[in-house]
Enzyme design. Structure first.
Site, PDB file in Angstrom:
ATOM      1  N   GLN A   1      34.947  -5.842   3.825  1.00  7.51           N
ATOM      2  CA  GLN A   1      34.825  -7.074   5.061  1.00  7.51           C
ATOM      3  C   GLN A   1      36.624  -7.305   5.573  1.00  7.51           C
ATOM      4  OE1 GLN A   1      31.403  -7.594   6.277  1.00  7.51           O
ATOM      5  NE2 GLN A   1      32.526  -7.799   8.108  1.00  7.51           N
TER       6      GLN A   1
ATOM      7  N   LYS B   1      31.126 -12.415   2.702  1.00  8.15           N
ATOM      8  CA  LYS B   1      29.906 -11.908   3.013  1.00  8.15           C
ATOM      9  C   LYS B   1      29.061 -12.776   1.960  1.00  8.15           C
ATOM     10  CE  LYS B   1      27.901  -8.178   4.521  1.00  8.15           C
ATOM     11  NZ  LYS B   1      28.532  -7.357   5.688  1.00  8.15           N
TER      12      LYS B   1
ATOM     13  N   ASP C   1      23.129  -8.876   8.312  1.00  8.39           N
ATOM     14  CA  ASP C   1      23.339  -7.630   7.658  1.00  8.39           C
ATOM     15  C   ASP C   1      21.827  -7.087   7.555  1.00  8.39           C
ATOM     16  OD1 ASP C   1      25.702  -6.086   6.348  1.00  8.39           O
ATOM     17  OD2 ASP C   1      24.273  -5.893   4.845  1.00  8.39           O
TER      18      ASP C   1
HETATM   19  N1  GLU Z   1      27.173  -7.290   8.646  1.00  4.45           N
HETATM   20  C1  GLU Z   1      28.000  -6.812   9.608  1.00  4.45           C
HETATM   21  C2  GLU Z   1      29.086  -5.927   9.098  1.00  4.45           C
HETATM   22  O1  GLU Z   1      29.048  -5.320   7.866  1.00  4.45           O
HETATM   23  C3  GLU Z   1      28.349  -7.711  10.759  1.00  4.45           C
HETATM   24  C4  GLU Z   1      29.208  -8.942  10.313  1.00  4.45           C
HETATM   25  C5  GLU Z   1      29.468  -9.866  11.356  1.00  4.45           C
HETATM   26  O2  GLU Z   1      29.047  -9.564  12.555  1.00  4.45           O
HETATM   27  O3  GLU Z   1      29.856 -10.895  10.940  1.00  4.45           O
HETATM   28  O4  GLU Z   1      30.124  -6.036   9.457  1.00  4.45           O
END
Ligand code: GLU
Length: 449
Positions: free
Chosen positions: A115, A130, A170
């Site tokens: 991320q 996360k 997610d």
């Molecule tokens: N879970 C999504 C990702 O893997 C979105 C995360 C978000 O919008 O903060 O990027």
């Protein structure tokens, strides 16, 4: 990729393994990024001097907590909650929450690590994080899901905030769960703080296009890769693994761009519909009725359900893995290439194993790794935060134009960075280096913290 680690970087990776034992997915995600960074240290010795790689591999903060809740039958249950606040060099921590029985610290750390770079590539002011839980939403009632979400937020609320950490969805976390968590956050904090969570409902601070964003963005990214090769989605036969939020809106955009998606899947098996998937039916089954994909054949007698089948055995020109990590192995990659696949765009996070990625890169097909191709979701979360900050709500069209522009920019940045660092056409190297450099520069500027 596949070149092994630079000799300055090997000891850093060895120490990551020693300090984080038994976190296989985290090791895999770190190795994949570190393999790209040899040439960066040659150009930027200051990054090595100030131990930027060592620092980036160590989360700024890791929170692990108990989530007690009670089933409808009155049984007390205990789950484990996580939030790994990995890096805040570019903005408040940002990233989703995953509810799935496979969740443990190693999964959350791999996702949080990815991320950091994904969020950097979007060009938006967001750091990387996360979280989630080993809670299994399958078969749980609405009331059970609500109580679980409330209990999770009872602990998590003290660690998050619009300027601190902004969770989202997610796997296993969609609009319903975000709603329950937002309600509990509001109650505990006594604040209407829309910017604390993204993926909210449209009536209470959500953004248009956020639901569609990850899938749309992934298709836009593949469209850009095809354009560079003088090609397009027009008439292409596509397969998309999964049948959740990412898969559904990937299929929708593929169809809008002129491609034909013939297969999708869930953990039980694969649906193959040669004349093209009926997306309205999939939406009804999955989004409204929360049913299994095998029920698709009740409505289309010419479709085939392959129980336990593997979607990558189906010949296609464009493959978009949009289910989960390590779902596409070396042998699947070989089959796809043999069948004439020319492009792969990852809607999921790290869906391709290192062996699979090597096959795609050696075959020189267009391969868009998740941290670039699926960045549209989190980018639109950042657009939601912008709207919350200005107490505004943009139209679908305006928001989609912004998403499209962001995906084009990410593609261009990865493409150009790969060229600059001597790996033309390699989006893995391009994404890793471009994301890393943005974060590394900010970390240098902030001093040793
Ligand atoms: N879970 C999504 C990702 O893997 C979105 C995360 C978000 O919008 O903060 O990027």
């Amino acid at each position: 990729m596949g070149n092994g680690l630079d000799k300055k970087i090997q000891p850093i990776y060895d120490s990551v393994i020693a300090r984080n034992p038994a976190e296989r997915e985290f090791h895999q995600a770190v190795k994949e990024v570190l393999e790209s960074l040899g040439p960066v240290l040659k150009k930027h010795p200051e990054f090595a001097e100030h131990k930027i790689i060592e620092r980036i591999c160590e989360p700024e903060r890791q929170i692990i907590f108990r989530i007690p809740w009670t089933t409808d039958k009155g049984e007390d249950m205990i789950n484990r909650g996580f939030r790994v606040q990995f890096n805040s060099a570019l903005g408040p921590y940002k990233g989703g929450l995953r509810f799935h029985p496979t969740v443990y610290l190693g999964i959350i750390k791999f996702l949080g690590f990815e991320q950091i770079f994904k969020n950097a590539l979007t060009g938006m002011p967001i750091g990387g994080a996360k979280g989630g839980s080993d809670f299994d939403p399958k078969g749980r009632s609405e009331a059970e899901v609500m109580r679980f979400c409330q209990s999770l937020m009872t602990e998590l609320h003290r660690h998050i905030g619009e300027h601190t950490d902004v969770p989202a969805g997610d796997i296993g976390v969609g609009g319903r769960e975000i709603g329950y968590m937002y309600g509990q956050y509001k109650r505990l904090s006594n604040r209407w703080e829309a910017g604390v969570l993204t993926g909210k409902g449209l009536a209470w601070g959500g953004s248009l296009v956020r639901t569609e964003a990850t899938g749309y963005g992934a298709a836009f990214f593949v469209d850009e890769m095809l354009k560079v090769r003088g090609d397009s989605f027009d008439g292409k036969v596509c397969t998309v693994s999964g049948s959740g939020n990412v898969a559904i809106y990937t299929i929708e955009k593929i169809h809008q761009l002129g491609g034909k998606c013939i297969a999708c899947s869930d953990s039980g098996g694969v649906i193959l519909h040669e004349k093209g998937l009926d997306l309205d039916l999939i939406k009804q089954l999955k989004e409204v009725e929360r049913r299994r994909i095998k029920d698709y054949t009740d409505y289309h007698k010419d479709a085939v359900y392959k129980e336990g089948g593997n979607i990558w055995d189906i010949p296609c020109q464009v493959a978009m893995p949009s289910a989960t990590e390590n779902e596409l192995h070396g042998r699947h990659a070989k089959t796809l290439v043999k069948h004439g696949c020319i492009a792969v765009g990852e809607g999921a996070n790290m869906p391709t194993t290192p062996k699979g990625a090597e096959v795609f890169l050696n075959a020189k097909i267009a391969y868009g790794p998740g941290k670039a191709a699926n960045a549209g979701g989190v980018a639109t979360s950042a657009l939601e935060m912008q709207q919350n900050a200005m107490r505004d709500a943009w139209s679908f069209e305006d928001t989609e134009v912004k998403l499209h522009r962001i995906m084009k920019n990410i593609h261009k940045l990865c493409y150009e960075t790969a060229e600059e660092y001597g790996s033309p056409g390699n989006y893995v190297v391009g994404a890793n280096i471009a994301g890393f450099i943005k974060v590394a520069r900010a970390m240098l500027a902030h001093g040793v913290i």
